[in-house]
Write a protein that holds these residues in place. Structure first.
Motif, PDB file in Angstrom:
ATOM      1  N   ARG A 186      -2.635 -10.306  -2.928  1.00 20.75           N
ATOM      2  CA  ARG A 186      -2.974 -10.743  -4.261  1.00 20.75           C
ATOM      3  C   ARG A 186      -4.227 -10.018  -4.717  1.00 20.75           C
ATOM      4  O   ARG A 186      -4.188  -9.483  -5.994  1.00 20.75           O
ATOM      5  CB  ARG A 186      -3.338 -12.260  -4.447  1.00 20.75           C
ATOM      6  N   ALA A 187      -5.140  -9.834  -3.788  1.00 22.41           N
ATOM      7  CA  ALA A 187      -6.566  -9.205  -4.198  1.00 22.41           C
ATOM      8  C   ALA A 187      -5.961  -7.496  -4.382  1.00 22.41           C
ATOM      9  O   ALA A 187      -6.531  -6.792  -5.501  1.00 22.41           O
ATOM     10  CB  ALA A 187      -7.548  -9.227  -3.304  1.00 22.41           C
ATOM     11  N   GLY A 188      -5.209  -7.164  -3.685  1.00 27.06           N
ATOM     12  CA  GLY A 188      -4.796  -5.699  -3.897  1.00 27.06           C
ATOM     13  C   GLY A 188      -4.052  -5.520  -5.243  1.00 27.06           C
ATOM     14  O   GLY A 188      -4.355  -4.407  -5.728  1.00 27.06           O
ATOM     15  N   GLU A 196       0.724  -1.311  -0.099  1.00 27.00           N
ATOM     16  CA  GLU A 196       0.083  -0.080  -0.082  1.00 27.00           C
ATOM     17  C   GLU A 196       0.856   1.262  -0.013  1.00 27.00           C
ATOM     18  O   GLU A 196       0.534   2.202  -0.617  1.00 27.00           O
ATOM     19  CB  GLU A 196      -0.942  -0.053   1.118  1.00 27.00           C
ATOM     20  N   ALA A 197       1.949   1.391   0.645  1.00 26.37           N
ATOM     21  CA  ALA A 197       2.844   2.391   0.932  1.00 26.37           C
ATOM     22  C   ALA A 197       3.640   2.703  -0.763  1.00 26.37           C
ATOM     23  O   ALA A 197       3.610   3.737  -1.046  1.00 26.37           O
ATOM     24  CB  ALA A 197       3.960   2.223   1.930  1.00 26.37           C
ATOM     25  N   TRP A 198       4.007   1.426  -1.117  1.00 26.30           N
ATOM     26  CA  TRP A 198       4.539   1.450  -2.475  1.00 26.30           C
ATOM     27  C   TRP A 198       3.494   1.916  -3.609  1.00 26.30           C
ATOM     28  O   TRP A 198       3.766   2.788  -4.122  1.00 26.30           O
ATOM     29  CB  TRP A 198       4.990   0.019  -2.945  1.00 26.30           C
ATOM     30  N   GLN A 258      -6.858  -5.669  -7.849  1.00 28.76           N
ATOM     31  CA  GLN A 258      -7.668  -4.446  -7.906  1.00 28.76           C
ATOM     32  C   GLN A 258      -6.849  -3.278  -8.421  1.00 28.76           C
ATOM     33  O   GLN A 258      -7.423  -2.516  -9.300  1.00 28.76           O
ATOM     34  CB  GLN A 258      -7.922  -4.115  -6.425  1.00 28.76           C
ATOM     35  N   LEU A 259      -5.453  -3.213  -8.216  1.00 30.64           N
ATOM     36  CA  LEU A 259      -4.818  -2.029  -8.813  1.00 30.64           C
ATOM     37  C   LEU A 259      -4.591  -2.087 -10.496  1.00 30.64           C
ATOM     38  O   LEU A 259      -4.700  -1.257 -10.991  1.00 30.64           O
ATOM     39  CB  LEU A 259      -3.110  -2.308  -8.123  1.00 30.64           C
ATOM     40  N   GLU A 260      -4.341  -3.506 -10.963  1.00 28.75           N
ATOM     41  CA  GLU A 260      -4.219  -3.758 -12.187  1.00 28.75           C
ATOM     42  C   GLU A 260      -5.481  -3.400 -13.017  1.00 28.75           C
ATOM     43  O   GLU A 260      -5.685  -2.957 -13.834  1.00 28.75           O
ATOM     44  CB  GLU A 260      -4.054  -5.255 -12.668  1.00 28.75           C
ATOM     45  N   ASP A 261      -6.874  -3.544 -12.319  1.00 31.04           N
ATOM     46  CA  ASP A 261      -8.081  -3.283 -12.704  1.00 31.04           C
ATOM     47  C   ASP A 261      -8.234  -2.099 -12.782  1.00 31.04           C
ATOM     48  O   ASP A 261      -8.834  -1.361 -13.964  1.00 31.04           O
ATOM     49  CB  ASP A 261      -9.181  -4.156 -11.997  1.00 31.04           C
ATOM     50  N   TYR A 263       4.288   2.909 -13.332  1.00 30.34           N
ATOM     51  CA  TYR A 263       3.629   1.660 -13.562  1.00 30.34           C
ATOM     52  C   TYR A 263       3.754   1.325 -15.010  1.00 30.34           C
ATOM     53  O   TYR A 263       3.949   0.160 -15.343  1.00 30.34           O
ATOM     54  CB  TYR A 263       2.099   1.920 -13.442  1.00 30.34           C
ATOM     55  N   ARG A 264       3.873   2.163 -16.052  1.00 31.00           N
ATOM     56  CA  ARG A 264       4.092   1.697 -17.170  1.00 31.00           C
ATOM     57  C   ARG A 264       5.554   1.167 -17.349  1.00 31.00           C
ATOM     58  O   ARG A 264       5.665   0.458 -18.367  1.00 31.00           O
ATOM     59  CB  ARG A 264       4.014   2.996 -18.210  1.00 31.00           C
TER      60      ARG A 264
END
Length: 145
Positions: free
Chosen positions: A59-61, A16-18, A64-67, A27-28
């Motif tokens: 894993r869910a985080g 979460e901090a990252w 969720q970030l990728e979505d 991200y790209r």
């Protein structure tokens, strides 16, 4: 020494901090095959790659970030095939390794069978030649000892 639950929570907090410090460009830079590179994420949050798959919260985080990144257009959209794989998951085939071993053994036996058939054919040809020679010598009165 921290137990597994404490390590899992620490990994989630580190993620979460990252995530809070990243920009669209960062991200790209870590996109690999249409997803965020798990190895780079593991390095960034200082955990093992296995934690990214074994820790359900982490894993869910990540998913969720990728979505979210897909909605923003940073990550490419999932193909129909990828959606099906992620929704159904991969079914583990218990007999796959046995079939693979048997298939390899079968091809080796077939190869050996072909070699032995050609050897038998060659030996039969030699035997027929020597049989004719033996009959000829026998008719002439010369018998081998």
């Amino acid at each position: 020494m921290a137990n597994g639950i404490e390590l899992a929570l620490a990994n989630v907090q580190a993620f979460e901090a990252w995530k809070a410090t990243q920009t669209d460009d960062t991200y790209r830079q870590i996109i690999y095959r249409g997803k965020l590179n798990r190895g780079e994420i593991a390095k960034a949050i200082d955990c093992g790659r296995s934690a990214l798959t074994q820790n359900p919260t982490l894993r869910a985080g990540i998913n969720q970030l990728e979505d979210q990144l897909r909605k923003e257009g940073i990550l490419p959209p999932l193909t129909d095939e990828a959606k099906e794989v992620t929704s159904n998951g991969k079914v583990y085939d218990l007999k796959a390794s046995k079939r693979k071993r048997e298939s390899g053994r079968l091809s080796a036996l077939e190869r050996e069978n072909v070699e032995l058939r050609s050897l038998v054919k060659e030996l039969k040809n030699q035997l027929s030649r020597y049989t004719e020679l033996s009959e000829t010598l026998s008719e002439m009165g010369f018998m081998p000892r």
